[in-house]
Design a protein around this motif. Structure first.
Motif, short mmCIF file in Angstrom:
data_model
loop_
_atom_site.label_atom_id
_atom_site.label_comp_id
_atom_site.label_asym_id
_atom_site.label_seq_id
_atom_site.Cartn_x
_atom_site.Cartn_y
_atom_site.Cartn_z
N VAL A 79 27.66 111.36 124.51
CA VAL A 79 29.05 111.27 124.98
C VAL A 79 29.82 112.08 123.76
O VAL A 79 30.42 112.44 123.47
CB VAL A 79 28.81 110.03 125.27
CG1 VAL A 79 30.59 110.00 125.68
CG2 VAL A 79 28.17 109.44 125.41
N LYS A 80 30.96 113.03 125.12
CA LYS A 80 32.20 113.74 124.35
C LYS A 80 33.26 112.98 123.73
O LYS A 80 34.02 112.11 124.64
CB LYS A 80 32.55 115.32 125.29
CG LYS A 80 31.47 115.55 125.76
CD LYS A 80 32.46 117.47 126.00
CE LYS A 80 31.92 118.82 126.02
NZ LYS A 80 32.31 119.07 126.75
N LYS A 81 33.74 112.94 122.85
CA LYS A 81 35.19 112.08 122.30
C LYS A 81 35.97 113.16 122.26
O LYS A 81 35.91 114.05 122.13
CB LYS A 81 34.49 112.14 121.10
CG LYS A 81 33.75 110.79 121.05
CD LYS A 81 33.95 110.29 119.25
CE LYS A 81 32.58 108.79 119.47
NZ LYS A 81 32.83 109.04 118.20
#
Length: 82
Positions: A79-81
Motif C-alpha cells: 500500500v502506498k502511503k
C-alpha cells in the motif's frame, strides 16, 4: 555496452534461432522420408526426442508461467502511503 555489441548479440540470437528452426524442420519433416541407411541420419537424434524435447520444454514453460501467476496473485499488495 556499445550499440555494435548489441547488434552482434542480436544477430547471433537470430542466427541461432534460424539454425534450430531449420534443423528441427529437417529432422521432423524430411528425415522420415529418407532411408535409415543414409549417412544424414548420423547428424540427428532418434525421432522420439523430436516429440519429447518440445513436450518437456512446454511443461517446464507452463509450470514457470503458472508459478509466476500464482506468486503475483497471492503475494500481499504493497500500500502506498501518501
Amino acid at each position: 555496452m556499445t550499440p555494435g555489441v548489441h547488434q552482434v548479440t542480436g544477430w547471433g540470437l537470430v542466427s541461432l534461432s534460424a539454425f534450430i528452426a531449420i534443423y528441427y524442420s529437417i529432422w521432423v519433416i524430411i528425415l522420415p522420408f529418407v532411408d535409415q541407411d543414409q549417412p544424414i541420419h548420423t547428424f540427428f537424434l532418434p525421432r522420439i526426442y523430436a516429440i519429447a524435447g518440445p513436450l518437456v520444454a512446454g511443461v517446464i514453460a507452463l509450470t514457470l508461467i503458472g508459478a509466476f501467476v500464482l506468486y503475483v496473485t497471492v503475494s500481499p499488495k504493497k500500500v502506498k502511503k501518501s
